[in-house]
Design a protein around this motif. Structure first.
Motif, PDB file in Angstrom:
ATOM      1  N   UNK A   1       0.882  -1.150  -0.007  1.00  0.00           N
ATOM      2  CA  UNK A   1      -0.116  -0.011  -0.123  1.00  0.00           C
ATOM      3  C   UNK A   1       0.983   1.327   0.148  1.00  0.00           C
ATOM      4  N   UNK A   2       1.857   1.304   0.658  1.00  0.00           N
ATOM      5  CA  UNK A   2       2.832   2.257   0.762  1.00  0.00           C
ATOM      6  C   UNK A   2       3.449   2.648  -0.681  1.00  0.00           C
ATOM      7  N   UNK A   3       4.015   1.615  -1.214  1.00  0.00           N
ATOM      8  CA  UNK A   3       4.484   1.803  -2.629  1.00  0.00           C
ATOM      9  C   UNK A   3       3.587   2.408  -3.437  1.00  0.00           C
ATOM     10  N   UNK A   4       2.254   1.956  -3.563  1.00  0.00           N
ATOM     11  CA  UNK A   4       1.559   2.292  -4.504  1.00  0.00           C
ATOM     12  C   UNK A   4       1.055   3.726  -4.300  1.00  0.00           C
ATOM     13  N   UNK A   5       1.303   4.280  -3.128  1.00  0.00           N
ATOM     14  CA  UNK A   5       0.836   5.643  -2.842  1.00  0.00           C
ATOM     15  C   UNK A   5       2.106   6.593  -2.786  1.00  0.00           C
ATOM     16  N   UNK A   6       3.251   6.099  -3.094  1.00  0.00           N
ATOM     17  CA  UNK A   6       4.264   7.068  -3.059  1.00  0.00           C
ATOM     18  C   UNK A   6       5.198   7.159  -4.225  1.00  0.00           C
ATOM     19  N   UNK A   7       5.674   8.378  -4.285  1.00  0.00           N
ATOM     20  CA  UNK A   7       6.550   8.635  -5.455  1.00  0.00           C
ATOM     21  C   UNK A   7       8.015   8.353  -4.726  1.00  0.00           C
ATOM     22  N   UNK A   8       8.699   7.333  -5.057  1.00  0.00           N
ATOM     23  CA  UNK A   8       9.889   7.221  -4.655  1.00  0.00           C
ATOM     24  C   UNK A   8      11.234   7.585  -5.383  1.00  0.00           C
ATOM     25  N   UNK A   9      11.674   8.428  -5.047  1.00  0.00           N
ATOM     26  CA  UNK A   9      12.776   9.085  -5.748  1.00  0.00           C
ATOM     27  C   UNK A   9      14.188   9.050  -5.013  1.00  0.00           C
ATOM     28  N   UNK A  10      15.152   8.854  -5.561  1.00  0.00           N
ATOM     29  CA  UNK A  10      16.480   8.977  -5.025  1.00  0.00           C
ATOM     30  C   UNK A  10      16.684   7.907  -3.791  1.00  0.00           C
ATOM     31  N   UNK A  11      15.713   6.935  -3.952  1.00  0.00           N
ATOM     32  CA  UNK A  11      15.834   5.777  -2.768  1.00  0.00           C
ATOM     33  C   UNK A  11      17.061   4.871  -3.372  1.00  0.00           C
ATOM     34  N   UNK A  12      17.652   4.132  -2.288  1.00  0.00           N
ATOM     35  CA  UNK A  12      18.432   3.113  -2.853  1.00  0.00           C
ATOM     36  C   UNK A  12      18.254   1.717  -2.346  1.00  0.00           C
ATOM     37  N   UNK A  13      18.851   0.704  -3.112  1.00  0.00           N
ATOM     38  CA  UNK A  13      19.044  -0.810  -2.454  1.00  0.00           C
ATOM     39  C   UNK A  13      20.342  -0.787  -2.151  1.00  0.00           C
ATOM     40  N   UNK A  14      20.272  -1.366  -0.737  1.00  0.00           N
ATOM     41  CA  UNK A  14      21.483  -1.611  -0.027  1.00  0.00           C
ATOM     42  C   UNK A  14      21.680  -3.052  -0.259  1.00  0.00           C
ATOM     43  N   UNK A  15      22.911  -3.449  -0.912  1.00  0.00           N
ATOM     44  CA  UNK A  15      23.047  -4.894  -0.919  1.00  0.00           C
ATOM     45  C   UNK A  15      24.382  -5.091   0.073  1.00  0.00           C
ATOM     46  N   UNK A  16      24.000  -6.161   0.777  1.00  0.00           N
ATOM     47  CA  UNK A  16      25.087  -6.532   1.865  1.00  0.00           C
ATOM     48  C   UNK A  16      25.281  -8.058   1.806  1.00  0.00           C
ATOM     49  N   UNK A  17      26.624  -8.657   1.845  1.00  0.00           N
ATOM     50  CA  UNK A  17      26.828  -9.782   1.953  1.00  0.00           C
ATOM     51  C   UNK A  17      28.021 -10.090   2.733  1.00  0.00           C
ATOM     52  N   UNK A  18      28.658 -11.192   3.127  1.00  0.00           N
ATOM     53  CA  UNK A  18      29.784 -11.598   3.779  1.00  0.00           C
ATOM     54  C   UNK A  18      30.528 -12.799   3.224  1.00  0.00           C
ATOM     55  N   UNK A  19      31.489 -13.168   4.070  1.00  0.00           N
ATOM     56  CA  UNK A  19      32.293 -14.459   3.718  1.00  0.00           C
ATOM     57  C   UNK A  19      31.337 -15.775   4.058  1.00  0.00           C
ATOM     58  N   UNK A  20      30.414 -15.540   4.911  1.00  0.00           N
ATOM     59  CA  UNK A  20      29.280 -16.889   5.328  1.00  0.00           C
ATOM     60  C   UNK A  20      28.411 -16.895   4.319  1.00  0.00           C
ATOM     61  N   UNK A  21      28.301 -16.019   3.305  1.00  0.00           N
ATOM     62  CA  UNK A  21      27.518 -16.230   2.186  1.00  0.00           C
ATOM     63  C   UNK A  21      26.067 -15.715   2.863  1.00  0.00           C
ATOM     64  N   UNK A  22      25.902 -15.009   3.730  1.00  0.00           N
ATOM     65  CA  UNK A  22      24.657 -14.468   3.718  1.00  0.00           C
ATOM     66  C   UNK A  22      24.749 -13.005   3.081  1.00  0.00           C
ATOM     67  N   UNK A  23      23.513 -12.943   2.451  1.00  0.00           N
ATOM     68  CA  UNK A  23      23.417 -11.858   1.515  1.00  0.00           C
ATOM     69  C   UNK A  23      21.968 -11.453   1.386  1.00  0.00           C
ATOM     70  N   UNK A  24      21.724 -10.161   1.452  1.00  0.00           N
ATOM     71  CA  UNK A  24      20.586  -9.365   1.857  1.00  0.00           C
ATOM     72  C   UNK A  24      20.519  -7.868   0.996  1.00  0.00           C
ATOM     73  N   UNK A  25      19.164  -7.747   0.818  1.00  0.00           N
ATOM     74  CA  UNK A  25      18.946  -6.415   0.077  1.00  0.00           C
ATOM     75  C   UNK A  25      18.032  -5.782   0.962  1.00  0.00           C
TER      76      UNK A  25
END
Ligand SMILES: Nc1ncnc2c1ncn2[C@@H]1O[C@H](COP(=O)(O)OP(=O)(O)OP(=O)(O)O)[C@@H](O)[C@H]1O
Ligand SMILES: O=P(O)(O)O[C@@H]1[C@H](O)[C@H](O)[C@@H](OP(=O)(O)O)[C@H](OP(=O)(O)O)[C@H]1O
Length: 488
Positions: free
Chosen positions: A412-436
């Motif tokens: 609902x949030x996304x539908x109703x907002x103009x999302x400008x300048x927002x980023x996706x932060x990708x993070x992983x480490x040697x344990x192969x845990x990886x998230x965005x």
């Protein structure tokens, strides 16, 4: 690899950080502002001569220069314009089919007249120029942590006017390697502060797990350490409202947890989850999402009160001395929307709906030199370098991106907002845990009640589409291809 290349006109700063007890302690001391020692080891190596591949040549036959007139007021004199007429907003856009660039046709402004469509104004004011996430306060210029301004990594809590006025240009094209005093055989007693170059994160010694916090992109001086596992970002009402809503929305697993407002040393902050805290020596990538990086209301402002930006002119010529028009050269200044649109067309924002802002690898190397990373193959090369060819990590990122897409399409949030300048932060480490995660909602603006966005329709001024999902679709296509082509 691309992530290690230094563009001749941009700065690459390579920082190697050894996370010793001593350095943590010293970092904290520096944060406290009492570090005045003089033992620092800086090895300077010559710039890497390999140039970043140039974007495909502009094809005059098929790709006309789009010239966009902001409106009549732009041609009038303005006090800020140093008595020169304010230039028209010109977008140089290769509209031709790009062999290795866009996955779909470029989605930019299509007609010169589209900028004349009247806009409805919102009550909320986003945190851009006039707010917390935008331009610096008049008394202290705080520049972006961008490659063109010299500093490419690390949190930056002590910026000064020097940073902004060009002293940082001396670092252009030079690699700095900062090692701990122990490694260099110098007394570990004190480290000299490398002003404008490397800023340590404000570690708190009482943390159960001590880890460095990295600010990869964005405005310098916007962050402070919070309690363990939390960071403080300069207060912005707009961002606060977004974070509160997002923390109740289906998107909750994809945004930092929000812990309310905090007062510290006379300043107000939004306290949020530090997304790095669960990782060991993480690799981090910031991808700015969307096909547009300025709000429609910024265009309105630029028409009503055009403001010439000398700093943006300087940043532009540092990358391409031929980019400004004759008029802009004469003025030695440009309008912000003009700069933002130039950045979009130079990078993959206009052609793919996202761009890489910065990458920090687990080995400590950091690269924010992606201004000209525009084509799909360039992006893939940077991503390969980021994940170090690790297929498991690629697969995890892909799964997470698909989950995010599903959640965004229901939100609902996304539908109703103009999302400008927002980023996706990708993070992983040697344990192969990886998230965005989704971060930075300083320029995410609520739409009028009846309006919703699909985030894929090409933008024309007035429709407020931001191209966020189009960019995510393209990221998913790229990660899918990479997984398929990855041998290991
Ligand atoms: N919750 C978080 N956890 C960990 N790191 C974060 C978090 N939020 C931001 N960062 C780091 O700080 C950087 C800048 O964040 P953000 O984009 O929110 O700042 P900003 O100053 O508002 O940026 P901009 O100038 O693009 O508006 C990110 O690239 C990331 O490295
Ligand atoms: O990455 P670069 O090339 O350094 O350019 C900056 C970047 O486009 C930021 O997104 C923008 O901040 P906002 O998104 O908050 O507008 C900033 O504007 P600013 O200088 O007005 O803060 C620009 O200078």
């Amino acid at each position: 690899m691309m992530a290690h290349r230094a563009d001749s006109s941009e700065t690459q700063v390579q920082v190697k950080v050894h996370q010793t007890r001593q350095s943590l302690y010293l970092a904290q001391k520096q944060w406290a502002g009492d570090l005045g020692g003089d033992a620092v080891k800086v090895s300077v190596t010559p710039p890497n001569p390999t140039p970043e591949p140039e974007p495909q040549p502009f094809h005059p036959g098929r790709s006309p220069l789009l010239e966009l007139t902001l409106g009549p007021s732009l041609h009038t004199q303005h006090p800020d314009s140093c008595n020169h007429p304010v230039p028209r907003l010109i977008v140089t856009q290769d509209c031709s089919a790009d062999p290795c660039g866009p996955i779909d046709p470029p989605r930019l402004l299509e007609t010169p007249s589209c900028l004349d469509i009247p806009l409805s104004r919102e009550a909320e004011s986003p945190c851009s120029d006039s707010g917390c996430g935008g331009s610096p306060s008049p008394s202290l210029f705080i520049r972006k942590l961008s490659s063109s301004s010299g500093l490419s990594s690390a949190s930056s809590f002590e910026e000064s006017e020097d940073d902004f006025t060009g002293s940082d240009m001396e670092h252009n094209g030079v690699h700095y390697l900062l090692c701990s005093p122990e490694d260099q055989g110098v007394p570990s007693k004190s480290w000299k502060k490398l002003k404008n170059m490397v800023h340590w994160s404000p570690f708190v010694v009482s943390f159960k797990k001590q880890y460095p916090w990295i600010q990869l992109a964005g405005h310098a001086g916007n962050f402070k350490a919070g309690e363990y596992g939390k960071i403080l970002k300069k207060y912005c009402e707009n961002e606060q409202q977004c974070l509160e809503w997002l923390n109740r929305d289906i998107l909750r697993p994809f945004v930092p947890h929000y812990f309310g407002m905090v007062e510290k040393e006379g300043e107000t902050y939004n306290q949020m989850e530090d997304l790095l805290s669960e990782f060991d020596s993480p690799s981090i990538m910031d991808c700015k999402m969307g096909s547009r990086t300025y709000l429609e209301e910024e265009l309105v402002k630029a028409r009503e009160k055009p403001k010439l930006r000398k700093d943006m002119y300087e940043k532009m010529i540092a990358v391409d001395p031929n980019a400004p028009t004759e008029e802009e050269h004469r003025q030695r200044a440009i309008l912000k929307p003009r700069y933002m649109q130039w950045r979009e067309t130079l990078s993959s924002t206009a052609t793919m709906g996202f761009r890489i802002e910065g990458i920090k690898r687990a080995d400590g190397t950091c690269n924010t030199n992606f201004k000209k990373t525009r084509h799909k193959d360039q992006v893939i090369s940077a991503l390969e370098d980021f994940v170090d060819g690790n297929k498991n990590i690629l697969k995890k990122y892909l799964v997470r991106l698909k989950e995010l897409k599903t959640a965004l399409e229901k939100s609902e949030f996304f539908k109703s907002h103009e999302v400008v300048g927002s980023s996706l932060l990708f993070v992983h480490d040697a344990t192969e845990q990886a998230k965005v995660w989704m971060i930075d909602f300083g320029k995410t603006v609520r739409l009028p009640c009846s309006q919703i966005l699909d985030h894929r329709t090409p933008w024309i001024e007035g429709n407020r589409e931001d191209g966020y999902l189009w960019g995510l679709d393209n990221l998913i296509i790229i990660f899918t291809e990479m997984v398929q082509n990855c041998a290991t």
